[in-house]
Write an enzyme that holds these catalytic residues in place. Structure first.
Site, short mmCIF file in Angstrom:
data_model
loop_
_atom_site.label_atom_id
_atom_site.label_comp_id
_atom_site.label_asym_id
_atom_site.label_seq_id
_atom_site.Cartn_x
_atom_site.Cartn_y
_atom_site.Cartn_z
N ASP A 1 1.07 -1.21 -0.06
CA ASP A 1 0.05 0.18 -0.05
C ASP A 1 0.89 1.26 -0.03
OD1 ASP A 1 -3.21 0.71 1.03
OD2 ASP A 1 -1.82 2.21 1.29
N ILE A 2 0.49 2.20 -0.71
CA ILE A 2 1.28 3.45 -0.99
C ILE A 2 1.19 4.18 0.41
CG2 ILE A 2 -0.67 5.06 -1.94
CD1 ILE A 2 1.54 5.72 -3.97
N ASN B 1 -12.78 -3.26 2.95
CA ASN B 1 -13.89 -2.31 3.29
C ASN B 1 -14.90 -2.19 1.97
OD1 ASN B 1 -12.76 -0.75 5.12
ND2 ASN B 1 -11.10 0.23 3.74
N GLY C 1 -16.16 3.57 4.03
CA GLY C 1 -15.10 4.36 3.59
C GLY C 1 -14.25 3.63 2.35
N GLN C 2 -14.52 2.76 1.51
CA GLN C 2 -14.04 2.22 0.52
C GLN C 2 -13.79 3.36 -0.53
OE1 GLN C 2 -16.11 -1.18 -1.76
NE2 GLN C 2 -14.41 -1.33 -2.95
N HIS D 1 -10.45 -5.49 -2.96
CA HIS D 1 -9.05 -5.67 -2.33
C HIS D 1 -9.03 -5.85 -0.93
CE1 HIS D 1 -10.20 -1.26 -1.90
NE2 HIS D 1 -9.46 -1.40 -0.98
N HIS E 1 -6.82 -5.79 2.61
CA HIS E 1 -5.69 -5.23 3.09
C HIS E 1 -4.89 -6.20 4.12
CE1 HIS E 1 -6.99 -0.66 2.30
NE2 HIS E 1 -8.26 -1.39 2.16
P1 AMP Z 1 -9.78 1.60 0.61
O1 AMP Z 1 -10.10 2.62 1.37
O2 AMP Z 1 -10.31 0.08 1.41
O3 AMP Z 1 -10.57 1.52 -1.07
O4 AMP Z 1 -8.17 1.25 0.22
C1 AMP Z 1 -7.66 1.72 -0.90
C2 AMP Z 1 -6.08 1.73 -0.74
O5 AMP Z 1 -5.36 1.87 -1.89
C3 AMP Z 1 -5.79 3.00 0.31
O6 AMP Z 1 -4.97 2.30 1.71
C4 AMP Z 1 -4.58 3.47 -0.40
O7 AMP Z 1 -3.60 3.91 0.33
C5 AMP Z 1 -4.25 2.42 -1.53
N1 AMP Z 1 -3.95 3.29 -2.69
C6 AMP Z 1 -4.35 4.04 -3.50
N2 AMP Z 1 -3.33 3.97 -4.54
C7 AMP Z 1 -2.45 3.25 -4.69
C8 AMP Z 1 -1.20 2.87 -5.44
N3 AMP Z 1 -1.13 3.83 -6.52
N4 AMP Z 1 -0.44 2.16 -5.14
C9 AMP Z 1 -0.67 1.51 -3.71
N5 AMP Z 1 -1.65 1.70 -3.13
C10 AMP Z 1 -2.69 2.56 -3.38
#
Ligand code: AMP
Length: 119
Positions: free
Chosen positions: A29-30, A83, A89-90, A96, A98
């Site tokens: 995760d970024i 999520n 909060g998705q 995906h 986590h």
């Molecule tokens: P969610 O809130 O469950 O939809 O989580 C989306 C996740 O994607 C968040 O934790 C972000 O930090 C992660 N995210 C968004 N863009 C990227 C990216 N380019 N590379 C890695 N993680 C990302």
């Protein structure tokens, strides 16, 4: 519907890859919320867990186990979170999970009945 995760799968946006096979991809995760924070996604696009074909989950579970073993989290433990929809909060509308680990994680209060604040 095309999300940022579709672009990562196609290689149009880079990611810090952990593991990949024909059907799934795992990458860091970024914006990590734990010392180890990995996202695990299917290459086929499903909006979220509620809309996934349950048949996919058998394969996905095996892949998630592999990711955990690859990172040593199968021994130390980890939290798996998805999520699902607006109230969760998705942000990215591509299923995906986590995977969080690498430290003793706290377990937040989900609801505070007095203040009506929800975490
Ligand atoms: P969610 O809130 O469950 O939809 O989580 C989306 C996740 O994607 C968040 O934790 C972000 O930090 C992660 N995210 C968004 N863009 C990227 C990216 N380019 N590379 C890695 N993680 C990302």
């Amino acid at each position: 519907m095309s999300t940022i995760f579709s672009k990562i799968i196609k290689g149009e946006i880079p990611c810090n890859k952990v593991l990949e096979d024909d059907d799934f991809l795992a990458f860091h995760d970024i914006n990590p919320r734990a010392p180890i924070h990995i996202l695990i996604i299917p290459k086929v696009e499903y909006k979220n867990f509620q809309s996934v074909d349950p048949k996919l989950m058998e394969k996905m579970t095996k892949f998630i186990h592999k990711v955990a073993a690859h990172m040593g989290l199968d021994k130390s433990g980890y939290r798996l979170v998805t999520n699902n929809g607006e109230d969760s909060g998705q942000e990215v509308m591509h299923l995906h999970f986590h995977m969080l680990g690498g430290a003793k994680l706290t377990w937040p209060h989900v609801a505070d009945a007095d203040t009506k604040k929800f975490i």
